[in-house]
Design a protein around this motif. Structure first.
Motif, PDB file in Angstrom:
ATOM      1  N   GLN A  30       2.671   1.894  -3.156  1.00  0.00           N
ATOM      2  CA  GLN A  30       1.942   2.240  -4.408  1.00  0.00           C
ATOM      3  C   GLN A  30       1.595   3.801  -4.443  1.00  0.00           C
ATOM      4  O   GLN A  30       1.165   4.384  -5.401  1.00  0.00           O
ATOM      5  CB  GLN A  30       0.591   1.636  -4.351  1.00  0.00           C
ATOM      6  N   ILE A  31       1.882   4.392  -3.275  1.00  0.00           N
ATOM      7  CA  ILE A  31       1.682   5.866  -3.426  1.00  0.00           C
ATOM      8  C   ILE A  31       2.450   6.477  -4.372  1.00  0.00           C
ATOM      9  O   ILE A  31       3.818   6.453  -4.056  1.00  0.00           O
ATOM     10  CB  ILE A  31       1.568   6.524  -1.823  1.00  0.00           C
TER      11      ILE A  31
ATOM     12  N   PHE B 210       0.787  -1.198  -0.038  1.00  0.00           N
ATOM     13  CA  PHE B 210      -0.040   0.032  -0.065  1.00  0.00           C
ATOM     14  C   PHE B 210       0.918   1.145  -0.182  1.00  0.00           C
ATOM     15  O   PHE B 210       0.674   2.122  -0.957  1.00  0.00           O
ATOM     16  CB  PHE B 210      -0.907  -0.204   1.349  1.00  0.00           C
ATOM     17  N   LEU B 211       1.954   1.277   0.920  1.00  0.00           N
ATOM     18  CA  LEU B 211       2.567   2.404   1.011  1.00  0.00           C
ATOM     19  C   LEU B 211       3.435   2.772  -0.332  1.00  0.00           C
ATOM     20  O   LEU B 211       3.726   3.765  -0.832  1.00  0.00           O
ATOM     21  CB  LEU B 211       3.552   2.480   1.951  1.00  0.00           C
TER      22      LEU B 211
END
Lengths: 258, 261
Positions: free
Chosen positions: B106-107, B103-104
Motif C-alpha cells: 500500500q505504500i 502494508f508494503l
C-alpha cells in the motif's frame, strides 16, 4: 465471545511481522551511514510533533476534501452515464467505447500539466485530476454491471407489467450494484493515490505538498513519517471500501469486466 | 457502391468521435473560442512532433518501454517463484506475513521515489525501483491467490495417479493457476506503465515522462499535448498487444463460469 478472542488472536498474529519489520528497521538504520535512513523512534517523534502542531491534520483535511470533491463529481457523472450506455443506449456503445478507452489510456500523470494550464495548481486542478482518474474505472464497471443484467429477469419483469422506472429501480440497479462497488473501490484507491501524486508534482497545500516540502528541507524523519502516515491512511480507505463492497456483494458475485 | 460505403461506415464508426474531437481541437483555437497559446491547434502539435523528429520520438518511446520492461521483468522473476513457494509449500507463512505484505504494497510507489533517490542515488536505479515496486505486489498477490484457488480435487486426482510433486506442479497446478497469474501480470504491467510517466517526470533525462515534464518547465505547450498524445497512444498499443497475447496464450480455459439457473 470466542469470535472476539479469535479476532484478538488474529490481530496479534498479524501485527507480529509488522513489529518485526520495525525492529529490523531500527537495527538497520543504526548500521547504515547517518542521514540515509532514520530510525523509527525518530520517525514517530517527528510524526507526533507534526500531529500536535495541527499541521499534519490540516493538510490531511485539505487532501481528503479534494479527493472527496473529485470523487463525488466522478460518481455523479460516471454512474448515470454508465447506466445509460449499458442499458438503453447499447447501440451508442460502438460509437463511444473506443473513444472512452482512448481517454482511459491517457495517463493522469500526462494530463496533470494540461490541467495545470487550465486550472492552475489550486484545488480546481486537483479535483479535475481526481475526477479524470476515477471516472474511467467507475464508468466501465457500471457499464459492465448494467450490461450483464440477466435478460430473462428483464423480460419477466416486463411481462408482469413493470414500468421503465420500476424495471430500473427494482431489477437493473440491484443487479448492477456489486459491479458498481467494485468500480467505487478501485476508484477510491486510485483517487487517494492520485491526489498525493498531483500534490507532490505541484501544490502549495495538502499532504503531498507537506511530504515534498519535508523532502526538500531534508527533514528525513518527518519524510519517512509522512510515508508511513499516507500508507496507513490508504490502508484505512481500502478497508472501508472493501467492507462497503462486501456489504453489497452478499447476494451476488460480480461479473468481471474484460 | 452503397454497400462499400456502408462497410466503410461500420469500420469507421468507432473512430468518428476521435475525428470529431480532433476537428474541434483544430477549429476551436483558430476560430478564437479558446486561447491559441494555451490550446494550440492539433496541426501545430503535429508539426512540433515532426520538428522533434520521428526518430527522436521513437527513441523516447523505446527508452521508456525499456525501463518498464526491465523493471517488470525483474519483478516477475522475483514475484512468481516467491508466490509459488509461499502458496504451494508454506501457506502458513503466506498467511502469517500477509498483513505485512499488504502494508508494503500500500505504500504509494510514487512517493517512494525521493527515498529511493536518497538510498540508491539519482538516475536509472530509482525509476527501475519504482516500476519494480508497482508491478511486484499485484503479481505476488495474484499468483498466491491463483495457486491457492486450484481445485484440490485435481491435485488429489493427480496424486492418485502417482504423479510426482514436480509433475503435479507443472501439469496441474500451474496450468490451472495460469489465467489468474496472467491477470496479475497484466495489471502489474499496466500499473508500471502508469507509474513510469510519474517517475520519469520526477527525475530522468530521457523518456516520455521527461518529455512532458521538460516541456512543462520550459513552457513548450505544444510539446505537453504531444507528450500526452504519445503516452495515450503507447498505452493503447500496449493494451492491444496484451489483449492479443492473452488470447493466444490462455486458450484452454475459455469456458465461462458455470451457469446456475
Amino acid at each position: 465471545m470466542s469470535s472476539f478472542w479469535s479476532d484478538v488472536k488474529k490481530f496479534v498474529y498479524g501485527s507480529i511481522p509488522i513489529i518485526l519489520f520495525f525492529i529490523f528497521w531500527e537495527v538497520g538504520a543504526g548500521m547504515v551511514p547517518k542521514g540515509v535512513i532514520s530510525p523509527p523512534t525518530e520517525v514517530f517523534q517527528s510524526l507526533w510533533a507534526a500531529a500536535t502542531s495541527e499541521l499534519l491534520f490540516r493538510q490531511t483535511a485539505i487532501s481528503l476534501g479534494r479527493v472527496g470533491m473529485g470523487f463525488a463529481l466522478s460518481i455523479l457523472v460516471a454512474i448515470p452515464l454508465g447506466f445509460l450506455l449499458g442499458t438503453f443506449f447499447q447501440s451508442a456503445e460502438k460509437l463511444l467505447l473506443p473513444f472512452f478507452r482512448m481517454c482511459e489510456k491517457l495517463n493522469p500523470f500526462a494530463i496533470i500539466p494540461i490541467f495545470m494550464i487550465f486550472f492552475g495548481i489550486g484545488t480546481a486542478e486537483k479535483v479535475a485530476v481526481v475526477f479524470w482518474a476515477t471516472l474511467w474505472p467507475l464508468l466501465f464497471n457500471t457499464m459492465a454491471g448494467a450490461r450483464a443484467v440477466d435478460y430473462s429477469l428483464i423480460r419477466a419483469a416486463r411481462s408482469m407489467g413493470a414500468t421503465r422506472r420500476e424495471l430500473f429501480l427494482k431489477v437493473i440497479l440491484p443487479y448492477a450494484l456489486p459491479n458498481i462497488f467494485i468500480g467505487v473501490e478501485l476508484a477510491a484507491q486510485l483517487s487517494f493515490f492520485m491526489i498525493i501524486a498531483s500534490e507532490v508534482i505541484g501544490a502549495s497545500t495538502g499532504l503531498g505538498w507537506y511530504y515534498i516540502s519535508a523532502t526538500t528541507k531534508y527533514q528525513l524523519p518527518l519524510m519517512y513519517g509522512i510515508v508511513l502516515y499516507i500508507t496507513v491512511l490508504s490502508i484505512l480507505i481500502n478497508l472501508f471500501f472493501g467492507r462497503l463492497k462486501k456489504h453489497f456483494l452478499v447476494w451476488k458475485e460480480a461479473v468481471q469486466i474484460h | 457502391m452503397l454497400k462499400a460505403l456502408k462497410s466503410i461506415h461500420s469500420a469507421l464508426t468507432s473512430y468518428y468521435l476521435i475525428f470529431l474531437l480532433i476537428l474541434i481541437w483544430e477549429l476551436a483555437p483558430r476560430l478564437g473560442w479558446v486561447n491559441a497559446v494555451f490550446v494550440p491547434p492539433f496541426s501545430r502539435v503535429v508539426k512540433v512532433g515532426a520538428d522533434l523528429g520521428v526518430g527522436n520520438i521513437l527513441l523516447y518511446i523505446a527508452i521508456s518501454l525499456k525501463r518498464v520492461f526491465v523493471g517488470f521483468f525483474i519483478a516477475t522473476l522475483l514475484a512468481l517463484p516467491l508466490g509459488f513457494i509461499l502458496a504451494g509449500a508454506l501457506p502458513w507463512l503466506a498467511r502469517f506475513i500477509r498483513p505485512f505484505t499488504v502494508f508494503l504494497s500500500q505504500i504509494p510507489p510514487y512517493i517512494l521515489f525521493p527515498i529511493f533517490v536518497i538510498i540508491i542515488g539519482i538516475g536509472e536505479g530509482g525509476i527501475y525501483t519504482v516500476i519494480f515496486w508497482s508491478s511486484f505486489w499485484p503479481i505476488l498477490f495474484t499468483s498466491i491467490a491463483g495457486i491457492s484457488q486450484v481445485d484440490p480435487l485435481l491435485v488429489r486426482a493427480a496424486k492418485a495417479m502417482n504423479a510426482s510433486r514436480i509433475e503435479i506442479f507443472f501439469k496441474v497446478v500451474l496450468p490451472a493457476a495460469f489465467p489468474a497469474i496472467m491477470t496479475g501480470m497484466r495489471s502489474g504491467l499496466t500499473m508500471s506503465f502508469f507509474m513510469l510517466i510519474g517517475a520519469e517526470s520526477m527525475g530522468a533525462d530521457k523518456g516520455l515522462g521527461w518529455l512532458i515534464h521538460n516541456a512543462q518547465s520550459m513552457g513548450f505547450i505544444e510539446r505537453i499535448y504531444l507528450g500526452a498524445l504519445i503516452v495515450a497512444a503507447v498505452g493503447a498499443l500496449l493494451n492491444f498487444v496484451l489483449d492479443f497475447l492473452e488470447e493466444s496464450i490462455v486458450d484452454w480455459k475459455e469456458a465461462p463460469e458455470e451457469q446456475t439457473v
